[in-house]
Design an enzyme around this catalytic site. Structure first.
Site, PDB file in Angstrom:
ATOM      1  N   ARG A   4       0.799  -1.231   0.000  1.00  0.00           N
ATOM      2  CA  ARG A   4       0.000   0.000   0.000  1.00  0.00           C
ATOM      3  C   ARG A   4       0.830   1.277   0.000  1.00  0.00           C
ATOM      4  O   ARG A   4       0.285   2.374  -0.130  1.00  0.00           O
ATOM      5  CB  ARG A   4      -0.965  -0.015   1.198  1.00  0.00           C
ATOM      6  CG  ARG A   4      -2.181  -0.883   0.934  1.00  0.00           C
ATOM      7  CD  ARG A   4      -3.259  -0.618   1.949  1.00  0.00           C
ATOM      8  NE  ARG A   4      -2.953  -1.206   3.242  1.00  0.00           N
ATOM      9  CZ  ARG A   4      -3.311  -0.662   4.404  1.00  0.00           C
ATOM     10  NH1 ARG A   4      -3.952   0.485   4.437  1.00  0.00           N
ATOM     11  NH2 ARG A   4      -3.019  -1.267   5.530  1.00  0.00           N
ATOM     12  N   THR A  18       4.199 -14.064  10.532  1.00  0.00           N
ATOM     13  CA  THR A  18       5.018 -13.521  11.621  1.00  0.00           C
ATOM     14  C   THR A  18       5.685 -14.632  12.446  1.00  0.00           C
ATOM     15  O   THR A  18       6.813 -14.459  12.922  1.00  0.00           O
ATOM     16  CB  THR A  18       4.168 -12.620  12.541  1.00  0.00           C
ATOM     17  OG1 THR A  18       2.981 -13.324  12.910  1.00  0.00           O
ATOM     18  CG2 THR A  18       3.779 -11.331  11.852  1.00  0.00           C
ATOM     19  N   GLY A  74      -5.375  -8.053  15.429  1.00  0.00           N
ATOM     20  CA  GLY A  74      -5.686  -9.256  16.196  1.00  0.00           C
ATOM     21  C   GLY A  74      -6.291  -8.834  17.526  1.00  0.00           C
ATOM     22  O   GLY A  74      -5.894  -7.822  18.104  1.00  0.00           O
TER      23      GLY A  74
HETATM   24  C1  UD1 Z   1      -0.036  -8.684  12.970  1.00  0.00           C
HETATM   25  C2  UD1 Z   1      -0.569  -9.569  14.095  1.00  0.00           C
HETATM   26  C3  UD1 Z   1      -1.839  -8.937  14.655  1.00  0.00           C
HETATM   27  C4  UD1 Z   1      -1.566  -7.538  15.141  1.00  0.00           C
HETATM   28  C5  UD1 Z   1      -0.943  -6.706  14.015  1.00  0.00           C
HETATM   29  C6  UD1 Z   1      -0.495  -5.379  14.526  1.00  0.00           C
HETATM   30  C7  UD1 Z   1       0.019 -11.841  13.497  1.00  0.00           C
HETATM   31  C8  UD1 Z   1      -0.467 -13.118  12.907  1.00  0.00           C
HETATM   32  N1  UD1 Z   1      -0.876 -10.875  13.553  1.00  0.00           N
HETATM   33  O1  UD1 Z   1      -1.003  -8.700  11.936  1.00  0.00           O
HETATM   34  O2  UD1 Z   1      -2.355  -9.724  15.724  1.00  0.00           O
HETATM   35  O3  UD1 Z   1      -2.776  -6.942  15.586  1.00  0.00           O
HETATM   36  O4  UD1 Z   1       0.213  -7.362  13.473  1.00  0.00           O
HETATM   37  O5  UD1 Z   1      -0.116  -4.593  13.441  1.00  0.00           O
HETATM   38  O6  UD1 Z   1       1.154 -11.746  13.915  1.00  0.00           O
HETATM   39  N2  UD1 Z   1       6.356  -9.759   8.686  1.00  0.00           N
HETATM   40  C9  UD1 Z   1       7.491 -10.441   8.340  1.00  0.00           C
HETATM   41  N3  UD1 Z   1       7.365 -11.633   7.703  1.00  0.00           N
HETATM   42  C10 UD1 Z   1       6.158 -12.182   7.435  1.00  0.00           C
HETATM   43  C11 UD1 Z   1       4.996 -11.482   7.801  1.00  0.00           C
HETATM   44  C12 UD1 Z   1       5.126 -10.266   8.425  1.00  0.00           C
HETATM   45  O7  UD1 Z   1       8.609  -9.988   8.568  1.00  0.00           O
HETATM   46  O8  UD1 Z   1       6.134 -13.280   6.868  1.00  0.00           O
HETATM   47  C13 UD1 Z   1       6.489  -8.450   9.376  1.00  0.00           C
HETATM   48  C14 UD1 Z   1       5.929  -7.301   8.575  1.00  0.00           C
HETATM   49  O9  UD1 Z   1       6.935  -6.702   7.796  1.00  0.00           O
HETATM   50  C15 UD1 Z   1       5.426  -6.374   9.682  1.00  0.00           C
HETATM   51  C16 UD1 Z   1       5.072  -7.312  10.811  1.00  0.00           C
HETATM   52  O10 UD1 Z   1       5.744  -8.522  10.553  1.00  0.00           O
HETATM   53  O11 UD1 Z   1       6.459  -5.509  10.130  1.00  0.00           O
HETATM   54  C17 UD1 Z   1       3.571  -7.550  10.899  1.00  0.00           C
HETATM   55  O12 UD1 Z   1       3.125  -8.074   9.685  1.00  0.00           O
HETATM   56  P1  UD1 Z   1       1.700  -7.703   9.107  1.00  0.00           P
HETATM   57  O13 UD1 Z   1       1.467  -8.452   7.873  1.00  0.00           O
HETATM   58  O14 UD1 Z   1       1.529  -6.248   9.097  1.00  0.00           O
HETATM   59  O15 UD1 Z   1       0.789  -8.346  10.257  1.00  0.00           O
HETATM   60  P2  UD1 Z   1      -0.751  -8.165  10.424  1.00  0.00           P
HETATM   61  O16 UD1 Z   1      -1.423  -9.110   9.529  1.00  0.00           O
HETATM   62  O17 UD1 Z   1      -1.107  -6.754  10.351  1.00  0.00           O
END
Ligand code: UD1
Ligand code: CA
Length: 441
Positions: free
Chosen positions: A14, A78, A140
């Protein structure tokens, strides 16, 4: 012992940008650099950054000797991200390390808040940073039974009742290293997004009888993430407002705390006044009683006490001003030192210049420091008077107390104490008549 894992592998679709999300600047510094700085303030034994999207650009931009990098490819969630980092974190002799998980796109989290979270976690507990939001959409949710956290449910997996919960998971947590090593391999991706959710460790902890505790940030902006340019701009304003508040708390007078931009470090003496719409970049030092008038751009400069800058002045890196120097409108200074009580009040360029005290620089003066290939220095000694619209072709020296006549193009040194000028002799053509437009017949 504290270990920090920063998650920064996500895509950031985005942002609609070719620049990886965590490299977008906030207050002149990449988002991820803010998080790294906060992590360092906690004095952890290790900082591990999980990167992926944007490839090596993120690592190349921010690498430092105290950082450990691990590439997550593909990004499976995550939980999967933390699992990549865990083997790289060396557990100390006691084996009782805690792991703090931060997000690379949540830049305003404060060390004091994290410290409280770490203390809440203590030895062996799982500590979650949670927040109460009026609009919890997208986050979450923290599910509690009789006040105790039992699990976290993601928005996409939640039922209607769970979506009503306003206590959200910020994503930031502290867990015992040994427990994480047990829990992470047990995560599954059987959920709405087909990802390995780090949040599922909560239910595993509860099932094991590990205590789950929570802490809250002092302000909700601390836990806000950046997913769009709109959110980036919002956090920029919050951060700038915080910086302005802390300047005012130190005694700086700001004409309008909502119209100042600090992209670096601004160090102010006593009784400094800063008018509207000034931008400070890099490390800028303002001495006691300095006045910065509207619309100035100042980068990596030292400004002596009592100096007055602007309106509309541009001070570039390497500018060092002594006391009571006046730099006025449309004056640009670069890599120059200017002595006490000297003035360049209108329309001038002073580059690679060493200037003494009590010099008066006339309007329109230019130091011609660049010959098309190399840069050269201009030396202007004490008590010099430079007439308006003069060009000083460097390398050149204007001796102590010398005067340059207006319009001089100085190509050779001007001797001290004398008037030097280069100018065609003025002539008057007597009886000359202006042409008159002929009438069409
Ligand atoms: C996540 C949480 C959610 C919380 C939210 C807060 C999980 C499953 N969910 O959701 O409960 O309310 O953050 O913003 O954890 N990232 C990686 N590798 C990955 C996926 C993500 O490094 O494979 C990093 C992203 O760059 C980011 C962070 O982890 O900095 C969170 O990822 P994002 O996809 O934003 O998580 P949400 O689905 O928003
Ligand atoms: Ca997110």
């Amino acid at each position: 012992m504290l270990e920090v894992v920063i998650l920064a592998a996500g895509k950031g679709t985005r942002m609609r940008s070719d620049l990886p999300k965590v490299l977008h600047p906030l207050a002149g510094k990449p988002l991820l650099a803010h998080v790294i700085e906060t992590a360092r303030a906690l004095l952890p034994s290790q900082i591990c950054i999980v990167y992926g999207h944007g490839g090596e650009a993120v690592r190349e931009a921010l690498d430092a000797p105290d950082l450990v990098w691990v590439r997550q490819e593909p990004q499976l969630g995550t939980g999967h991200a933390v699992m990549q980092a865990l083997p790289l974190l060396k557990v100390g002799a006691g084996g009782s390390a805690s792991v703090l998980v931060l997000y690379g796109d949540v830049p305003l989290i404060r060390p004091a808040t994290l410290q409280r979270l770490i203390e809440a976690g203590g030895e062996g507990k799982l500590a979650l940073l949670t927040a109460q939001l009026d609009d919890p959409h997208g986050y979450g949710r923290i599910v509690r039974v009789a006040g105790k956290v039992t699990r976290i449910v993601e928005e996409k997996d939640a039922d209607d009742a769970e979506r009503m919960i306003r206590e959200i998971n910020t994503g930031i947590l502290v867990a015992p290293h040994a427990a994480l090593a047990r829990w992470l391999p047990r995560l599954s991706n059987h959920n709405a997004q087909g990802e390995y959710y780090l949040t599922d460790i909560v239910a595993l902890a509860v099932a094991e009888g590990t205590e789950v505790v929570t802490a809250q940030p002092a302000a909700n902006w601390e836990i806000e993430g950046v997913n769009s340019k709109n959110q980036l701009a919002r956090l920029e304003r919050i951060l700038q407002r915080n910086l302005a508040e802390s300047l005012m708390a130190q005694g700086v007078t700001l004409a309008d705390p909502d119209r100042i931009d600090i992209r670096g470090e601004l160090i102010c003496g006593r009784d400094v006044f800063i008018d509207v719409n000034c931008v400070f970049e890099g490390r800028v030092e303002l001495g006691d009683g300095v006045r910065i008038l509207p619309h100035c751009v100042i980068q990596d400069a030292v400004i002596g006490p009592g100096s007055v800058i602007g309106p509309f002045a541009r001070l570039r890196p390497g500018t060092v001003l002594a006391e009571d120097v006046h730099i006025g409108n449309f004056v640009e200074v670069k890599n120059s030192t200017i002595g006490a009580h000297s003035k360049a009040n209108h329309l001038a360029y002073l580059g690679d210049t060493t200037m003494g005290s009590r010099v008066n620089v006339g309007a329109g003066t230019i130091t011609c420091n660049y010959d098309g290939a190399n840069k050269h220095r201009t030396i202007i000694e004490d008590d010099v008077f430079i007439g308006s619209d003069s060009q000083l072709v460097a390398p050149v020296t204007v001796g102590r107390g010398a005067t340059l006549g207006a319009g001089t193009t100085l190509t050779k040194d001007a001797p001290p104490g004398e008037l030097t000028l280069s100018r065609a002799k003025q002539v008057t053509v007597r009886g000359w008549k202006r042409p008159i437009k002929k009438n069409k017949e």
